[in-house]
Design a protein around this motif. Sequence first.
Motif, PDB file in Angstrom:
ATOM      1  N   SER A 286       4.039 -13.523  -9.081  1.00 30.70           N
ATOM      2  CA  SER A 286       3.797 -14.938  -8.781  1.00 30.70           C
ATOM      3  C   SER A 286       3.265 -15.086  -7.369  1.00 30.70           C
ATOM      4  O   SER A 286       3.504 -14.228  -6.515  1.00 30.70           O
ATOM      5  CB  SER A 286       5.093 -15.732  -8.897  1.00 30.70           C
ATOM      6  OG  SER A 286       5.629 -15.557 -10.181  1.00 30.70           O
ATOM      7  N   PRO A 287       2.577 -16.226  -7.100  1.00 29.75           N
ATOM      8  CA  PRO A 287       2.107 -16.472  -5.735  1.00 29.75           C
ATOM      9  C   PRO A 287       3.261 -16.294  -4.743  1.00 29.75           C
ATOM     10  O   PRO A 287       4.369 -16.782  -4.975  1.00 29.75           O
ATOM     11  CB  PRO A 287       1.640 -17.922  -5.799  1.00 29.75           C
ATOM     12  CG  PRO A 287       1.146 -18.085  -7.198  1.00 29.75           C
ATOM     13  CD  PRO A 287       2.105 -17.271  -8.027  1.00 29.75           C
ATOM     14  N   GLY A 288       2.992 -15.556  -3.675  1.00 34.02           N
ATOM     15  CA  GLY A 288       4.020 -15.275  -2.668  1.00 34.02           C
ATOM     16  C   GLY A 288       4.582 -13.863  -2.776  1.00 34.02           C
ATOM     17  O   GLY A 288       5.088 -13.317  -1.803  1.00 34.02           O
ATOM     18  N   ASP A 289       4.481 -13.257  -3.960  1.00 34.55           N
ATOM     19  CA  ASP A 289       5.006 -11.887  -4.140  1.00 34.55           C
ATOM     20  C   ASP A 289       4.176 -10.873  -3.347  1.00 34.55           C
ATOM     21  O   ASP A 289       2.958 -10.958  -3.303  1.00 34.55           O
ATOM     22  CB  ASP A 289       4.980 -11.481  -5.630  1.00 34.55           C
ATOM     23  CG  ASP A 289       6.068 -12.180  -6.440  1.00 34.55           C
ATOM     24  OD1 ASP A 289       6.907 -12.881  -5.820  1.00 34.55           O
ATOM     25  OD2 ASP A 289       6.068 -12.037  -7.678  1.00 34.55           O
ATOM     26  N   LEU A 290       4.879  -9.903  -2.746  1.00 31.46           N
ATOM     27  CA  LEU A 290       4.221  -8.813  -2.012  1.00 31.46           C
ATOM     28  C   LEU A 290       3.931  -7.657  -2.959  1.00 31.46           C
ATOM     29  O   LEU A 290       4.793  -7.270  -3.746  1.00 31.46           O
ATOM     30  CB  LEU A 290       5.169  -8.276  -0.935  1.00 31.46           C
ATOM     31  CG  LEU A 290       5.131  -8.880   0.474  1.00 31.46           C
ATOM     32  CD1 LEU A 290       6.174  -8.187   1.343  1.00 31.46           C
ATOM     33  CD2 LEU A 290       3.743  -8.756   1.084  1.00 31.46           C
ATOM     34  N   LEU A 291       2.735  -7.081  -2.885  1.00 28.44           N
ATOM     35  CA  LEU A 291       2.455  -5.866  -3.667  1.00 28.44           C
ATOM     36  C   LEU A 291       2.959  -4.655  -2.887  1.00 28.44           C
ATOM     37  O   LEU A 291       3.091  -4.695  -1.667  1.00 28.44           O
ATOM     38  CB  LEU A 291       0.953  -5.725  -3.916  1.00 28.44           C
ATOM     39  CG  LEU A 291       0.288  -6.714  -4.865  1.00 28.44           C
ATOM     40  CD1 LEU A 291      -1.107  -6.223  -5.232  1.00 28.44           C
ATOM     41  CD2 LEU A 291       1.099  -6.907  -6.137  1.00 28.44           C
ATOM     42  N   PRO A 292       3.229  -3.538  -3.573  1.00 28.01           N
ATOM     43  CA  PRO A 292       3.601  -2.314  -2.860  1.00 28.01           C
ATOM     44  C   PRO A 292       2.435  -1.864  -1.972  1.00 28.01           C
ATOM     45  O   PRO A 292       1.294  -2.239  -2.246  1.00 28.01           O
ATOM     46  CB  PRO A 292       3.826  -1.290  -3.980  1.00 28.01           C
ATOM     47  CG  PRO A 292       3.853  -2.044  -5.257  1.00 28.01           C
ATOM     48  CD  PRO A 292       3.153  -3.349  -5.029  1.00 28.01           C
ATOM     49  N   PRO A 293       2.714  -1.060  -0.932  1.00 31.19           N
ATOM     50  CA  PRO A 293       1.613  -0.562  -0.084  1.00 31.19           C
ATOM     51  C   PRO A 293       0.623   0.269  -0.905  1.00 31.19           C
ATOM     52  O   PRO A 293       0.994   0.843  -1.930  1.00 31.19           O
ATOM     53  CB  PRO A 293       2.314   0.331   0.944  1.00 31.19           C
ATOM     54  CG  PRO A 293       3.760  -0.018   0.872  1.00 31.19           C
ATOM     55  CD  PRO A 293       4.016  -0.549  -0.499  1.00 31.19           C
ATOM     56  N   GLU A 294      -0.619   0.310  -0.428  1.00 28.11           N
ATOM     57  CA  GLU A 294      -1.715   1.029  -1.080  1.00 28.11           C
ATOM     58  C   GLU A 294      -1.316   2.419  -1.571  1.00 28.11           C
ATOM     59  O   GLU A 294      -1.541   2.776  -2.731  1.00 28.11           O
ATOM     60  CB  GLU A 294      -2.857   1.219  -0.073  1.00 28.11           C
ATOM     61  CG  GLU A 294      -4.055   0.330  -0.300  1.00 28.11           C
ATOM     62  CD  GLU A 294      -5.037   0.418   0.869  1.00 28.11           C
ATOM     63  OE1 GLU A 294      -5.487  -0.645   1.299  1.00 28.11           O
ATOM     64  OE2 GLU A 294      -5.322   1.529   1.354  1.00 28.11           O
ATOM     65  N   THR A 295      -0.736   3.202  -0.653  1.00 22.16           N
ATOM     66  CA  THR A 295      -0.388   4.594  -0.987  1.00 22.16           C
ATOM     67  C   THR A 295       0.614   4.644  -2.142  1.00 22.16           C
ATOM     68  O   THR A 295       0.469   5.442  -3.065  1.00 22.16           O
ATOM     69  CB  THR A 295       0.252   5.303   0.220  1.00 22.16           C
ATOM     70  OG1 THR A 295       1.014   4.354   0.951  1.00 22.16           O
ATOM     71  CG2 THR A 295      -0.796   5.928   1.123  1.00 22.16           C
ATOM     72  N   GLU A 296       1.611   3.793  -2.083  1.00 22.86           N
ATOM     73  CA  GLU A 296       2.654   3.783  -3.110  1.00 22.86           C
ATOM     74  C   GLU A 296       2.064   3.400  -4.466  1.00 22.86           C
ATOM     75  O   GLU A 296       2.354   4.029  -5.488  1.00 22.86           O
ATOM     76  CB  GLU A 296       3.711   2.759  -2.693  1.00 22.86           C
ATOM     77  CG  GLU A 296       5.104   3.089  -3.187  1.00 22.86           C
ATOM     78  CD  GLU A 296       6.092   2.035  -2.704  1.00 22.86           C
ATOM     79  OE1 GLU A 296       6.216   1.855  -1.461  1.00 22.86           O
ATOM     80  OE2 GLU A 296       6.699   1.381  -3.574  1.00 22.86           O
ATOM     81  N   LEU A 297       1.214   2.373  -4.459  1.00 21.64           N
ATOM     82  CA  LEU A 297       0.601   1.905  -5.702  1.00 21.64           C
ATOM     83  C   LEU A 297      -0.323   2.983  -6.281  1.00 21.64           C
ATOM     84  O   LEU A 297      -0.367   3.187  -7.496  1.00 21.64           O
ATOM     85  CB  LEU A 297      -0.198   0.622  -5.425  1.00 21.64           C
ATOM     86  CG  LEU A 297      -0.416  -0.296  -6.622  1.00 21.64           C
ATOM     87  CD1 LEU A 297       0.900  -0.715  -7.259  1.00 21.64           C
ATOM     88  CD2 LEU A 297      -1.193  -1.543  -6.203  1.00 21.64           C
ATOM     89  N   ALA A 298      -1.036   3.711  -5.394  1.00 24.01           N
ATOM     90  CA  ALA A 298      -1.930   4.780  -5.849  1.00 24.01           C
ATOM     91  C   ALA A 298      -1.122   5.845  -6.603  1.00 24.01           C
ATOM     92  O   ALA A 298      -1.533   6.312  -7.668  1.00 24.01           O
ATOM     93  CB  ALA A 298      -2.669   5.390  -4.663  1.00 24.01           C
ATOM     94  N   VAL A 299       0.037   6.200  -6.076  1.00 26.39           N
ATOM     95  CA  VAL A 299       0.895   7.191  -6.737  1.00 26.39           C
ATOM     96  C   VAL A 299       1.360   6.649  -8.095  1.00 26.39           C
ATOM     97  O   VAL A 299       1.228   7.312  -9.127  1.00 26.39           O
ATOM     98  CB  VAL A 299       2.113   7.558  -5.848  1.00 26.39           C
ATOM     99  CG1 VAL A 299       3.089   8.461  -6.616  1.00 26.39           C
ATOM    100  CG2 VAL A 299       1.651   8.243  -4.563  1.00 26.39           C
ATOM    101  N   GLN A 300       1.867   5.423  -8.094  1.00 27.79           N
ATOM    102  CA  GLN A 300       2.365   4.821  -9.338  1.00 27.79           C
ATOM    103  C   GLN A 300       1.292   4.755 -10.416  1.00 27.79           C
ATOM    104  O   GLN A 300       1.562   4.976 -11.592  1.00 27.79           O
ATOM    105  CB  GLN A 300       2.848   3.390  -9.083  1.00 27.79           C
ATOM    106  CG  GLN A 300       4.269   3.292  -8.542  1.00 27.79           C
ATOM    107  CD  GLN A 300       4.747   1.831  -8.526  1.00 27.79           C
ATOM    108  OE1 GLN A 300       4.536   1.086  -9.468  1.00 27.79           O
ATOM    109  NE2 GLN A 300       5.408   1.453  -7.449  1.00 27.79           N
ATOM    110  N   LEU A 301       0.065   4.391 -10.023  1.00 25.16           N
ATOM    111  CA  LEU A 301      -1.008   4.190 -10.998  1.00 25.16           C
ATOM    112  C   LEU A 301      -1.808   5.457 -11.274  1.00 25.16           C
ATOM    113  O   LEU A 301      -2.729   5.464 -12.090  1.00 25.16           O
ATOM    114  CB  LEU A 301      -1.970   3.089 -10.515  1.00 25.16           C
ATOM    115  CG  LEU A 301      -1.382   1.686 -10.351  1.00 25.16           C
ATOM    116  CD1 LEU A 301      -2.353   0.784  -9.604  1.00 25.16           C
ATOM    117  CD2 LEU A 301      -1.066   1.080 -11.724  1.00 25.16           C
ATOM    118  N   GLU A 302      -1.465   6.557 -10.535  1.00 28.36           N
ATOM    119  CA  GLU A 302      -2.172   7.835 -10.683  1.00 28.36           C
ATOM    120  C   GLU A 302      -3.671   7.695 -10.431  1.00 28.36           C
ATOM    121  O   GLU A 302      -4.508   8.176 -11.197  1.00 28.36           O
ATOM    122  CB  GLU A 302      -1.890   8.469 -12.055  1.00 28.36           C
ATOM    123  CG  GLU A 302      -0.407   8.782 -12.221  1.00 28.36           C
ATOM    124  CD  GLU A 302      -0.057   9.365 -13.597  1.00 28.36           C
ATOM    125  OE1 GLU A 302      -0.960   9.825 -14.311  1.00 28.36           O
ATOM    126  OE2 GLU A 302       1.152   9.362 -13.929  1.00 28.36           O
TER     127      GLU A 302
END
Lengths: 245, 245
Positions: free
Chosen positions: A33-49
Amino acid sequence: MSKQQAFKAVTKVPAYQLVEESIRGMIMGGELSPGDLLPPETELAVQLEVTRPTVREAFRSLEGAGLLKRGPRRRMVVTAPSPRIVHNAMHEAIMLHGVTYRELWEINMALEPTAAALAASKITPELLDEIEANLARTAECLDNPAKLVECDVEFHELIAKAADNHALLLAKEPLGELFFPAYGTVISNIGPGERLFEAHTKIFQALKKGNEKQAQIWMTKHIRDFLRGCELAGVNIDAPVNSNV
Amino acid sequence: MSKQQAFKAVTKVPAYQLVEESIRGMIMGGELSPGDLLPPETELAVQLEVTRPTVREAFRSLEGAGLLKRGPRRRMVVTAPSPRIVHNAMHEAIMLHGVTYRELWEINMALEPTAAALAASKITPELLDEIEANLARTAECLDNPAKLVECDVEFHELIAKAADNHALLLAKEPLGELFFPAYGTVISNIGPGERLFEAHTKIFQALKKGNEKQAQIWMTKHIRDFLRGCELAGVNIDAPVNSNV
């Protein structure tokens, strides 16, 4: 024909677009939702492979769509797109598809009277005061085309605001702006704005009384007058908006 | 306070955004028109004194905005943005700003009757035939909610097409689509669609006669009926569009 020729080329979707669609889907589906923070770039890259540049590319694209903005410590935050985003998309589409002034006018004939009727039932005392002040300024510049256009645009913006309908604002704003060049020509060519002032005054009185019907009738007359003004001023309303009139 | 503290941080605009704005400016200013080929990436990078990835990034962003698409030999071609671009931008803004069904309905009350009136004066024989065929299919599925919703949506799309106004299509289409969930609920809860069929028939007859006034009146009744249908079906039209109704 050999069997090999039966294979169809695979359509390659770039990885960043897959990441983009996945995040967009989570936002539109309400998981983010608006206001939510996404994980940092590096973390998201690992999660999404995927690689970090791929994530960055998806972020940029979603920033362009107004769904993300840069937040604290360079983390991305989910946002509701600003009306500017819709505005620009509509503006660009209208300009590049050769939409004519008449087409815009036809929509204004639908939206402006509706905005006036809604405003009559919903307007706040503060906005009534603002419109009254706008009328006072308008009265002082009936012979000054540049200032009169400014007052006129403000008047219609205040009505749209008073109508208190977010979807209407989204649709109406870009259409109004695209009309500016024609407004200018009409107002400078057909002289003092007494007729405009009379219509604005009648609309204001209807809003003050909460009279939806009268607000709608006078706004309809006012928008119809504009078409007549174009004819008198020699504006070719069948010309595309992207041309000079 | 030392003098150094008086310096303000410079806002850094990424190079790709500068390239993007420059190309966008050329398109909106008419120096580049739909169909024009841009120079290859490497050539443009040299001309603009930026790196090739910067040019590529700007291209992607303009592709996202629908202003460029990939053409022959991977060269970029200027395009007029597809209605889809405006559609998605408006859809996302409406969903994420918590716009309610009532707000959408208020705009439909402005746009649908206008579309019907315009259609009455501009409809082609081909589109009249298509609407007649749509009515025949509608008559056969008055008791089948899923099919009835489909026919209803198609009917309104045909009217919008017949109105022959590109700006109206741009504004109306996303609003219509966002209404689907509510249509479904209303149509399944209040039973056979005789009232809907009567309104569609009257509108069709008005279009056939080229009677703008009647087309507008019947469309107004029809859209007003939808609000009554929501009340009867227990749909909360003051709920945001992004919730389930």
